[in-house]
Motif scaffolding. Structure first.
Motif, short mmCIF file in Angstrom:
data_model
loop_
_atom_site.label_atom_id
_atom_site.label_comp_id
_atom_site.label_asym_id
_atom_site.label_seq_id
_atom_site.Cartn_x
_atom_site.Cartn_y
_atom_site.Cartn_z
N ALA A 25 0.68 -1.20 0.16
CA ALA A 25 -0.18 0.06 -0.18
C ALA A 25 0.94 1.30 0.04
O ALA A 25 0.63 2.27 -0.68
CB ALA A 25 -0.81 -0.09 1.12
N ALA A 26 1.90 1.32 0.77
CA ALA A 26 2.89 2.50 0.73
C ALA A 26 3.71 2.75 -0.29
O ALA A 26 4.09 3.90 -0.76
CB ALA A 26 3.86 2.32 2.05
N GLY A 27 3.87 1.70 -1.28
CA GLY A 27 4.68 1.78 -2.30
C GLY A 27 4.01 1.89 -3.74
O GLY A 27 4.58 2.08 -4.78
N LEU A 28 2.67 1.65 -3.81
CA LEU A 28 2.12 1.65 -5.17
C LEU A 28 2.03 3.14 -5.79
O LEU A 28 1.64 3.93 -4.90
CB LEU A 28 0.68 1.10 -4.95
N PRO A 29 2.28 3.21 -6.86
CA PRO A 29 2.17 4.72 -7.48
C PRO A 29 0.83 5.13 -7.35
O PRO A 29 -0.24 4.52 -7.36
CB PRO A 29 2.40 4.45 -9.12
N GLN A 30 0.79 6.56 -7.37
CA GLN A 30 -0.61 7.35 -7.27
C GLN A 30 -1.40 6.80 -8.57
O GLN A 30 -1.09 6.67 -9.70
CB GLN A 30 -0.25 8.72 -7.29
N GLY A 31 -2.73 6.54 -8.20
CA GLY A 31 -3.49 6.10 -9.35
C GLY A 31 -3.82 4.54 -9.38
O GLY A 31 -4.77 4.26 -9.87
N CYS A 32 -2.84 3.87 -8.84
CA CYS A 32 -3.08 2.43 -8.65
C CYS A 32 -4.12 1.97 -7.49
O CYS A 32 -4.22 2.85 -6.40
CB CYS A 32 -1.82 1.66 -8.32
N ARG A 33 -4.97 1.11 -7.76
CA ARG A 33 -5.87 0.67 -6.83
C ARG A 33 -5.69 -0.56 -6.31
O ARG A 33 -4.78 -1.36 -6.75
CB ARG A 33 -7.38 0.66 -7.45
N LEU A 34 -5.66 -0.62 -5.04
CA LEU A 34 -5.68 -2.00 -4.33
C LEU A 34 -6.64 -2.70 -3.61
O LEU A 34 -7.59 -1.88 -2.79
CB LEU A 34 -4.42 -1.68 -3.30
N ILE A 35 -6.97 -3.97 -3.99
CA ILE A 35 -8.17 -4.44 -3.27
C ILE A 35 -7.54 -5.68 -2.57
O ILE A 35 -6.58 -6.41 -3.07
CB ILE A 35 -8.96 -5.25 -4.21
N ARG A 36 -7.89 -5.77 -1.37
CA ARG A 36 -7.41 -6.79 -0.36
C ARG A 36 -8.59 -8.12 -0.16
O ARG A 36 -9.49 -7.72 0.44
CB ARG A 36 -7.13 -6.23 1.03
N ASN A 37 -8.14 -9.08 -0.49
CA ASN A 37 -8.86 -10.25 -0.16
C ASN A 37 -8.45 -10.79 1.18
O ASN A 37 -7.26 -10.68 1.65
CB ASN A 37 -8.61 -11.41 -1.21
N PRO A 38 -9.31 -11.23 2.11
CA PRO A 38 -9.14 -11.58 3.61
C PRO A 38 -8.30 -12.82 3.59
O PRO A 38 -7.79 -13.28 4.56
CB PRO A 38 -10.66 -11.51 4.07
N ARG A 39 -8.62 -13.54 2.34
CA ARG A 39 -7.50 -14.91 2.59
C ARG A 39 -7.17 -15.15 1.03
O ARG A 39 -7.57 -14.53 0.19
CB ARG A 39 -8.52 -15.95 3.06
#
Length: 134
Positions: free
Chosen positions: A59-73
């Motif tokens: 999360a800290a290293g992704l470039p601006q504009g990238c989206r992150l979806i977290r799967n719980p498992r």
């Protein structure tokens, strides 16, 4: 900013899957934003149940504009990519590029893939030639 001033949405949504390999995933994503890229895709990183430390680094290293979806498992490769594909289809992308986090595409890779699709309407998918880094 008016809609005329807004950058055009990319026709391509790129889905990159991460599972406890933040450094590798960040290197892959950074390559998609390298100078000289004619097509700048929208990038979605799917985290597949990684450790809290790995998710924080990602999360800290992704470039601006990238989206992150977290799967719980960890949903496995297909399950994780399906999460990203469904998201890209909901967002209306013309194309979805499933990219392994250990892939580092050449600068002209995406334009060549799009050109192949444009040249032959009977194609449903395309893939580049794959080579090892060495």
């Amino acid at each position: 900013m008016t809609s005329a001033d807004a950058p055009a949405r990319s026709p391509v949504g790129v889905v990159v899957l991460n599972w406890n390999q933040a450094a590798l995933t960040l290197r892959c994503v950074a390559g998609l934003f390298a100078p000289g890229r004619a097509v700048r895709p929208d990038v979605l990183v799917i985290d597949n149940g990684s450790s809290p430390a790995d998710v924080a680094a990602l999360a800290a290293g992704l470039p601006q504009g990238c989206r992150l979806i977290r799967n719980p498992r960890n949903l496995g490769f297909a399950g994780g990519m399906n999460v990203g594909t469904r998201d890209a289809l909901r967002r209306g992308y013309d194309f979805v590029w499933l990219l392994n986090n250990d892939a580092f595409p050449a600068v002209d890779c995406l334009p060549r893939l799009l050109a192949a699709l444009d040249a032959d309407s009977t194609l449903g998918s395309v893939t580049p030639a794959l080579f090892g880094e060495d």
